[in-house]
Design a protein around this motif. Structure first.
Motif, PDB file in Angstrom:
ATOM      1  N   GLU A  46       0.867  -1.174   0.000  1.00 59.40           N
ATOM      2  CA  GLU A  46       0.000   0.000   0.000  1.00 59.40           C
ATOM      3  C   GLU A  46       0.903   1.223   0.000  1.00 59.40           C
ATOM      4  OE1 GLU A  46      -1.758   0.838   4.275  1.00 59.40           O
ATOM      5  OE2 GLU A  46      -1.807  -1.310   3.912  1.00 59.40           O
ATOM      6  N   VAL A  47       0.310   2.393  -0.145  1.00 64.24           N
ATOM      7  CA  VAL A  47       1.080   3.633  -0.055  1.00 64.24           C
ATOM      8  C   VAL A  47       0.352   4.599   0.871  1.00 64.24           C
ATOM      9  CG1 VAL A  47       2.243   3.482  -2.288  1.00 64.24           C
ATOM     10  CG2 VAL A  47       0.002   4.576  -2.137  1.00 64.24           C
ATOM     11  N   VAL A  48       1.142   5.485   1.482  1.00 62.14           N
ATOM     12  CA  VAL A  48       0.590   6.515   2.362  1.00 62.14           C
ATOM     13  C   VAL A  48       0.890   7.884   1.757  1.00 62.14           C
ATOM     14  CG1 VAL A  48       0.743   7.622   4.619  1.00 62.14           C
ATOM     15  CG2 VAL A  48       0.830   5.129   4.443  1.00 62.14           C
ATOM     16  N   PHE A  49      -0.142   8.707   1.625  1.00 62.50           N
ATOM     17  CA  PHE A  49       0.014  10.122   1.289  1.00 62.50           C
ATOM     18  C   PHE A  49      -0.151  10.905   2.581  1.00 62.50           C
ATOM     19  CE2 PHE A  49      -1.517  10.408  -3.453  1.00 62.50           C
ATOM     20  CZ  PHE A  49      -0.446   9.614  -3.831  1.00 62.50           C
ATOM     21  N   LEU A  50       0.845  11.677   2.947  1.00 63.77           N
ATOM     22  CA  LEU A  50       0.744  12.515   4.142  1.00 63.77           C
ATOM     23  C   LEU A  50       0.841  13.978   3.739  1.00 63.77           C
ATOM     24  CD1 LEU A  50       0.515  12.640   7.217  1.00 63.77           C
ATOM     25  CD2 LEU A  50       3.008  12.560   7.334  1.00 63.77           C
ATOM     26  N   ASP A  51      -0.274  14.693   3.870  1.00 60.60           N
ATOM     27  CA  ASP A  51      -0.339  16.112   3.497  1.00 60.60           C
ATOM     28  C   ASP A  51       0.252  16.942   4.628  1.00 60.60           C
ATOM     29  OD1 ASP A  51      -0.961  18.627   2.614  1.00 60.60           O
ATOM     30  OD2 ASP A  51      -3.125  18.410   2.806  1.00 60.60           O
ATOM     31  N   ILE A  52       1.530  17.271   4.517  1.00 64.41           N
ATOM     32  CA  ILE A  52       2.197  17.923   5.643  1.00 64.41           C
ATOM     33  C   ILE A  52       1.924  19.424   5.717  1.00 64.41           C
ATOM     34  CG2 ILE A  52       3.992  16.168   5.740  1.00 64.41           C
ATOM     35  CD1 ILE A  52       5.909  18.211   4.484  1.00 64.41           C
ATOM     36  N   THR A  53       1.372  20.018   4.651  1.00 63.32           N
ATOM     37  CA  THR A  53       0.954  21.414   4.769  1.00 63.32           C
ATOM     38  C   THR A  53      -0.379  21.493   5.495  1.00 63.32           C
ATOM     39  OG1 THR A  53       0.184  21.247   2.498  1.00 63.32           O
ATOM     40  CG2 THR A  53       2.248  22.419   2.871  1.00 63.32           C
ATOM     41  N   ALA A  54      -1.278  20.569   5.160  1.00 61.09           N
ATOM     42  CA  ALA A  54      -2.450  20.270   5.977  1.00 61.09           C
ATOM     43  C   ALA A  54      -3.288  21.467   6.399  1.00 61.09           C
ATOM     44  CB  ALA A  54      -2.018  19.498   7.219  1.00 61.09           C
ATOM     45  N   THR A  55      -3.427  22.457   5.550  1.00 59.29           N
ATOM     46  CA  THR A  55      -4.360  23.539   5.834  1.00 59.29           C
ATOM     47  C   THR A  55      -5.515  23.427   4.854  1.00 59.29           C
ATOM     48  OG1 THR A  55      -3.342  25.094   4.292  1.00 59.29           O
ATOM     49  CG2 THR A  55      -2.459  25.050   6.542  1.00 59.29           C
ATOM     50  N   TYR A  56      -6.596  24.097   5.167  1.00 64.78           N
ATOM     51  CA  TYR A  56      -7.760  23.985   4.297  1.00 64.78           C
ATOM     52  C   TYR A  56      -7.471  24.539   2.906  1.00 64.78           C
ATOM     53  CZ  TYR A  56     -10.602  22.266   8.091  1.00 64.78           C
ATOM     54  OH  TYR A  56     -11.102  21.493   9.097  1.00 64.78           O
ATOM     55  N   GLU A  57      -6.543  25.473   2.797  1.00 66.61           N
ATOM     56  CA  GLU A  57      -6.209  26.007   1.484  1.00 66.61           C
ATOM     57  C   GLU A  57      -5.615  24.941   0.577  1.00 66.61           C
ATOM     58  OE1 GLU A  57      -5.968  27.400   4.408  1.00 66.61           O
ATOM     59  OE2 GLU A  57      -5.073  29.385   4.332  1.00 66.61           O
ATOM     60  N   HIS A  58      -5.023  23.898   1.192  1.00 64.86           N
ATOM     61  CA  HIS A  58      -4.384  22.850   0.410  1.00 64.86           C
ATOM     62  C   HIS A  58      -5.274  21.620   0.241  1.00 64.86           C
ATOM     63  CE1 HIS A  58      -1.007  25.267   1.972  1.00 64.86           C
ATOM     64  NE2 HIS A  58      -0.452  24.983   0.817  1.00 64.86           N
TER      65      HIS A  58
END
Length: 256
Positions: A46-58
């Motif tokens: 499997e793969v993991v995507f981690l959104d490290i900017t993690a704000t609603y704009e992104h």
């Protein structure tokens, strides 16, 4: 014995995969969907995507990436970063993710784990934990906000509580080991696996193929996650699995 899983992790910032050391010093290493497709070809489990900017704009960026990836991958996709509410779970799963990883928001509102497990099933709820050993070696503290804030919460007490609330899996990152490439934090992993029954994913510190095999030999973790090892072309997932298989560790072999 169930096959052990090998999971590439893609830290995503502004739509690009980045990698750093000890949560800092980020470098751009490529397009997440193209990298994920390559790992799929290499027999990643499997793969993991981690959104490290993690704000609603992104959030729209990550939704687009999830949809693109889900349409092209044959393996499960787990997505985390900035998950704050049940609606965020709905958004991420509707975009095509198979699992959602939650970290800081679960600390601030533990009932979010139960709500998500009740609505989507425990198999969709992954508790991500960033932890670091205390200076006095009395145990481990849980950190949030990308590793910037020490909650003062004890790691062992937290994972037991999260499992009881419905977390179906624990993604455990050792902040001490992260990015150092000196091997996984065996002691921390064993401390957690001694108190939970759900699958545990080892994260932080993988520096080579042998580290992947070692973590399965020295702990009962169900999966091992790495980033730099794969992103910089130092090893393929298939090569890691070759090493594991040679040492008697059960892995799913190439589907081709």
């Amino acid at each position: 014995m169930l096959a052990k899983r090998i999971i590439p992790c893609l830290d995503i910032k502004d739509g690009k995969v980045v990698k750093g050391v000890n949560f800092v010093g980020l470098k751009d290493v490529g397009d997440p969907v193209e990298l994920a497709k390559e790992y799929d070809r290499q027999s990643a489990d499997e793969v993991v995507f981690l959104d490290i900017t993690a704000t609603y704009e992104h959030r729209d960026i990550i939704k687009d990436l999830i949809a693109r990836a889900a349409s092209e991958l044959s393996i499960p996709l787990c997505v985390g970063g900035g998950i704050r509410t049940l609606d965020d779970f709905r958004t991420i799963l509707a975009a095509g993710a198979d699992k959602v990883s939650v970290n800081s928001a679960a600390i601030k509102n533990p009932d979010l784990i139960k709500q998500a497990a009740d609505e989507f099933g425990v198999q969709c709820v992954v508790l991500a934990v960033d932890a670091k050993a205390r200076e006095d070696h009395s145990g481990y503290d849980v950190y949030i906000a990308g590793g910037r804030e020490n909650t003062g919460i004890d790691l062992i007490e937290w994972v037991k509580k999260a499992e009881a609330l419905g977390a179906g899996e624990i993604l455990l990152t050792s902040m001490d080991a992260d990015g150092t490439r000196d091997g996984f934090d065996i002691d921390m992993l064993n401390a957690v696996m001694d108190v939970v029954d759900v699958p545990v994913i080892a994260s932080g510190g993988c520096g080579g193929k042998e580290d992947m095999a070692e973590v399965f030999e020295k702990t009962n973790c169900d999966a091992a996650l790495a980033a730099s090892l794969f992103h910089f072309g130092e090893a393929t997932v298939d090569e890691v699995k070759d090493v594991c298989a040679a040492r008697g560790i059960p892995v799913r072999r190439n589907r081709k």
